[in-house]
Design a protein around this motif. Structure first.
Motif, mmCIF file in Angstrom:
data_model
loop_
_atom_site.group_PDB
_atom_site.id
_atom_site.type_symbol
_atom_site.label_atom_id
_atom_site.label_comp_id
_atom_site.label_asym_id
_atom_site.label_seq_id
_atom_site.Cartn_x
_atom_site.Cartn_y
_atom_site.Cartn_z
ATOM 1 N N ALA A 1 44.337 93.559 66.876
ATOM 2 C CA ALA A 1 42.941 93.695 67.305
ATOM 3 C C ALA A 1 42.497 95.156 67.334
ATOM 4 O O ALA A 1 41.307 95.449 67.206
ATOM 5 N N LEU A 2 43.432 96.072 67.518
ATOM 6 C CA LEU A 2 43.113 97.507 67.493
ATOM 7 C C LEU A 2 43.227 98.072 66.071
ATOM 8 O O LEU A 2 43.121 99.281 65.872
ATOM 9 N N GLY B 1 35.906 93.741 71.604
ATOM 10 C CA GLY B 1 37.047 93.868 70.714
ATOM 11 C C GLY B 1 37.047 92.752 69.675
ATOM 12 O O GLY B 1 36.157 91.906 69.629
ATOM 13 N N MET B 2 38.077 92.763 68.852
ATOM 14 C CA MET B 2 38.181 91.766 67.787
ATOM 15 C C MET B 2 38.373 90.370 68.385
ATOM 16 O O MET B 2 39.189 90.198 69.286
ATOM 17 N N HIS C 1 44.401 87.660 60.862
ATOM 18 C CA HIS C 1 44.805 88.889 60.162
ATOM 19 C C HIS C 1 46.252 89.274 60.437
ATOM 20 O O HIS C 1 46.812 90.100 59.726
ATOM 21 N N ARG C 2 46.836 88.745 61.527
ATOM 22 C CA ARG C 2 48.159 89.226 61.923
ATOM 23 C C ARG C 2 49.163 89.108 60.788
ATOM 24 O O ARG C 2 49.296 88.087 60.159
#
Ligand SMILES: Cc1cc2nc3c(=O)[nH]c(=O)nc-3n(C[C@H](O)[C@H](O)[C@H](O)COP(=O)(O)O)c2cc1C
Length: 216
Positions: free
Chosen positions: A174-175, A31-32, A40-41
């Motif tokens: 992350a998704l 995953g990320m 990125h959030r």
């Protein structure tokens, strides 16, 4: 508000086929990277029509409250005295579900689309009514208050809700899903809309869905 055993009185289609939905096991590798998710959030309030998959719902629930240590049923989230005062509800277009961390499953709590009522209870914020998923964190204080007293128990429970929310929002990032934390709502109206049992206090709404635009 309608319990799951009765038909909904608002809007609605009762398309859930079962009272229990077993969620796919979480993906525990890859995953990320965390730093990328942190970097990125952003709070994102607009959602594409695309509905998140059951795998994504399962991954989000697990990130929020999932069991990671079987013997003592410890979770992804830290908890004062392991009292776990946060209950996670998932609002979908056709019903409201309660996450059971032990079974990693959802139990249907209400049938029908309560999102317009939830949006109304949250200062009419469109993100709340438009998101295909809205996670609701509700606090049950008896265990934490018995151990630490009522004032301290409240404080610890609220801190824990922050941990749960951040886990869930970073997992959403992350998704490559969009999400926003919503604290502006009328507590009793949300509790009523969701038919929460007495003693469960809603403290945070987390609308989540596919993003309409991703800048990075
Ligand atoms: C406790 C809390 C309550 C919040 N309530 C809302 C809300 O009701 N509606 C909303 O759109 N954003 C809400 N936010 C999100 C903030 O507006 C957002 O985090 C802030 O503008 C910073 O932007 P960022 O999250 O993209 O970094 C809330 C954030 C926190 C921590």
């Amino acid at each position: 508000m309608t319990p799951a055993s009765r038909m909904a009185s608002v809007n609605d289609v009762d398309v859930a086929t079962d009272d229990r939905i077993d969620l796919p096991g979480p993906s525990l590798l890859g995953g990320m990277p965390l730093v990328e998710a942190l970097n990125h959030r952003r709070s994102r309030r607009e959602f594409a029509v695309k509905t998140p998959t059951l795998e994504e719902v399962g991954q989000l629930c697990w990130a929020a409250e999932g069991i990671t240590e079987g013997e003592r049923a410890l979770r992804t989230v830290p908890s004062a005295g392991a009292t776990y005062p946060v209950t996670l509800y998932v609002v979908k277009p056709y019903g409201v579900y309660r996450y059971d961390p032990v079974g990693h499953c959802l139990y249907r709590h209400l049938s029908g689309d309560v999102r317009p009522h939830l949006q109304n209870a949250a200062d009419d914020q469109p993100a709340v009514g438009e998101a295909p998923l809205c996670f609701v964190l509700a606090l049950e204080l008896s265990a934490v208050a018995a151990r630490y007293g009522r004032r301290r128990g409240w404080r610890y429970a609220l801190i824990e809700a922050g941990h749960v929310a951040q886990n869930l929002l970073l997992q959403a990032e992350a998704l490559e899903l969009a999400g926003v934390p919503v604290g502006a709502f009328e507590d009793t109206q949300v509790a009523h809309t969701l038919g929460l049992p007495a003693g469960l206090h809603p403290v945070y709404l987390l609308p989540v869905g596919a993003p309409v635009y991703r800048s990075t």
